[in-house]
Design an enzyme around this catalytic site. Structure first.
Site, PDB file in Angstrom:
ATOM      1  N   ARG A 128       1.399   9.438  15.942  1.00 13.02           N
ATOM      2  CA  ARG A 128       0.183   9.812  15.613  1.00 13.02           C
ATOM      3  C   ARG A 128      -0.187  11.171  16.095  1.00 13.02           C
ATOM      4  NH1 ARG A 128      -4.749   9.994  14.438  1.00 13.02           N
ATOM      5  NH2 ARG A 128      -6.541  10.081  16.125  1.00 13.02           N
ATOM      6  N   ARG A 147      -3.725   4.824  -3.481  1.00 10.92           N
ATOM      7  CA  ARG A 147      -5.039   5.153  -2.742  1.00 10.92           C
ATOM      8  C   ARG A 147      -5.175   6.429  -2.154  1.00 10.92           C
ATOM      9  NH1 ARG A 147      -7.946   0.054  -1.168  1.00 10.92           N
ATOM     10  NH2 ARG A 147      -7.055  -1.475  -2.287  1.00 10.92           N
ATOM     11  N   HIS A 194       0.686  -1.361   0.088  1.00 11.22           N
ATOM     12  CA  HIS A 194      -0.014  -0.042  -0.024  1.00 11.22           C
ATOM     13  C   HIS A 194       0.868   1.339  -0.102  1.00 11.22           C
ATOM     14  CE1 HIS A 194      -2.513  -3.243   1.474  1.00 11.22           C
ATOM     15  NE2 HIS A 194      -3.467  -2.693   1.052  1.00 11.22           N
ATOM     16  N   MET A 247      -9.882   7.074  17.074  1.00 11.55           N
ATOM     17  CA  MET A 247     -10.068   5.745  16.651  1.00 11.55           C
ATOM     18  C   MET A 247      -8.845   4.962  15.927  1.00 11.55           C
ATOM     19  SD  MET A 247     -13.490   6.754  14.286  1.00 11.55           S
ATOM     20  CE  MET A 247     -14.099   5.251  13.970  1.00 11.55           C
ATOM     21  N   GLU A 248      -7.681   5.352  16.504  1.00 11.69           N
ATOM     22  CA  GLU A 248      -6.562   4.513  15.787  1.00 11.69           C
ATOM     23  C   GLU A 248      -5.372   4.140  17.020  1.00 11.69           C
ATOM     24  OE1 GLU A 248      -7.659   7.662  14.726  1.00 11.69           O
ATOM     25  OE2 GLU A 248      -8.605   6.912  12.883  1.00 11.69           O
ATOM     26  N   SER A 269     -10.857  18.165  19.643  1.00 16.32           N
ATOM     27  CA  SER A 269     -11.574  18.915  18.614  1.00 16.32           C
ATOM     28  C   SER A 269     -13.090  19.371  19.149  1.00 16.32           C
ATOM     29  CB  SER A 269     -11.471  18.266  17.302  1.00 16.32           C
ATOM     30  OG  SER A 269     -11.990  17.014  17.667  1.00 16.32           O
ATOM     31  N   ASP A 270     -13.579  18.614  20.108  1.00 15.38           N
ATOM     32  CA  ASP A 270     -14.832  18.704  20.305  1.00 15.38           C
ATOM     33  C   ASP A 270     -14.962  17.989  21.735  1.00 15.38           C
ATOM     34  OD1 ASP A 270     -14.620  16.327  18.138  1.00 15.38           O
ATOM     35  OD2 ASP A 270     -16.134  15.671  19.496  1.00 15.38           O
ATOM     36  N   GLY A 308      -4.349  11.207  10.484  1.00 15.64           N
ATOM     37  CA  GLY A 308      -5.355  10.217   9.769  1.00 15.64           C
ATOM     38  C   GLY A 308      -5.686  10.763   8.349  1.00 15.64           C
TER      39      GLY A 308
HETATM   40  N1  HPA Z   1     -15.074  10.155  18.029  1.00 20.27           N
HETATM   41  C1  HPA Z   1     -14.168   9.447  17.701  1.00 20.27           C
HETATM   42  N2  HPA Z   1     -12.988  10.072  17.042  1.00 20.27           N
HETATM   43  C2  HPA Z   1     -12.870  11.441  17.191  1.00 20.27           C
HETATM   44  C3  HPA Z   1     -14.045  12.344  17.806  1.00 20.27           C
HETATM   45  C4  HPA Z   1     -15.129  11.332  18.478  1.00 20.27           C
HETATM   46  O1  HPA Z   1     -15.915  12.015  18.877  1.00 20.27           O
HETATM   47  N3  HPA Z   1     -13.647  13.466  17.727  1.00 20.27           N
HETATM   48  C5  HPA Z   1     -12.349  13.595  17.127  1.00 20.27           C
HETATM   49  N4  HPA Z   1     -11.965  12.336  16.640  1.00 20.27           N
END
Ligand code: HPA
Length: 243
Positions: A87, A43, A4, A180-181, A203-204, A20
């Site tokens: 990461r 890709r 890859h 997620m990683e 980020s949130d 990511g």
């Molecule tokens: N969930 C998963 N991954 C993320 C999130 C989340 O709320 N915010 C930024 N990456």
């Protein structure tokens, strides 16, 4: 060439920043690296190598989620002799110990993924950051007045989690953020005896509903990239190879 990644042997540096988003890899290369050369577009998962403060560094996108990251991390470790992957991503805040724009240093990564079941059976392996790299990154962040909080991450396979209570449960165990990683990265680094670290800007926030503006996200992301790059330089100097 690996399956890859279309790079020739030697085109990828020993130290890799791994966002990511592949466009983030391009942005890192164009913003922070001298003489960046693109070595991959298979890709669309862009990868670049350049230098930062005289140290060769690559920026390679991982895609979203542990299966995607695992493909790239495996090939970097197994086929390109990469020594370090940092990461550089984002996470959702889970705990009142973090606020949006903080950088979470993932000391360990819990996961709802089944990826490690074939590796360890009923044993619940604890994916953890490289201590040396984590210590250096914490030092660099402190010196640069970057708000870094060290603690657990939750590497979930579901961005849209059908179980809203899981975030609260994990927060009760000191987990700071969901992404997620990281768990797959830490597991692969352990398998290959290499160094890995996940740095994620918040980020949130899942508890407060707070979000960052695009401008704030960009600025915080920049601070985090500098922490990652300076940490790699310090690690490299500590290993006495350059500078
Ligand atoms: N969930 C998963 N991954 C993320 C999130 C989340 O709320 N915010 C930024 N990456």
């Amino acid at each position: 060439m690996s399956t890859h990644i279309g790079a020739a042997p030697g085109q990828i540096a020993p130290h890799v920043l791994m966002p990511g988003d592949p466009y983030r890899a391009r942005w890192i290369a164009e913003t922070f690296l001298e003489d960046p050369v693109q070595y991959n577009d298979v890709r669309g998962m862009l990868g670049y190598t350049g230098t930062y403060a005289g140290v060769r560094v690559s920026a390679q996108g991982s895609g979203m989620g542990q299966p995607s990251l695992a493909i790239y991390a495996h090939e970097l470790f197994a086929e390109y002799d990469v020594e370090t992957i940092v990461r550089v991503g984002t996470c959702g805040g889970l705990s009142d110990a973090v606020k949006v724009r903080d950088v979470v240093l993932g000391v360990a990564a819990s996961t709802d993924s089944a990826m490690n079941v074939p590796r360890f059976g009923h044993v619940s392996f604890a994916p953890a950051a490289d201590f040396t790299l984590a210590r250096i990154a914490a030092e660099v962040a402190e010196e640069r007045l970057v708000d870094l909080v060290a603690g657990g991450l939750f590497s979930s396979d579901q961005f849209y989690n059908p179980d809203p209570d899981i975030a609260r449960t994990l927060a009760g165990y000191g987990v700071l953020g969901v992404e997620m990683e990281a768990a797959a990265l830490y597991t692969l680094a352990a398998q290959h005896s290499r160094r890995a670290l996940a740095l994620c800007t918040v980020s949130d926030h899942l508890l407060t509903g707070e979000e960052t503006s695009a401008q704030e996200r960009q600025e915080t992301f920049e601070d985090m990239i500098v922490v990652a790059l300076e940490s790699i330089v310090r690690l490299e100097r500590a290993q006495n190879r350059q500078g």
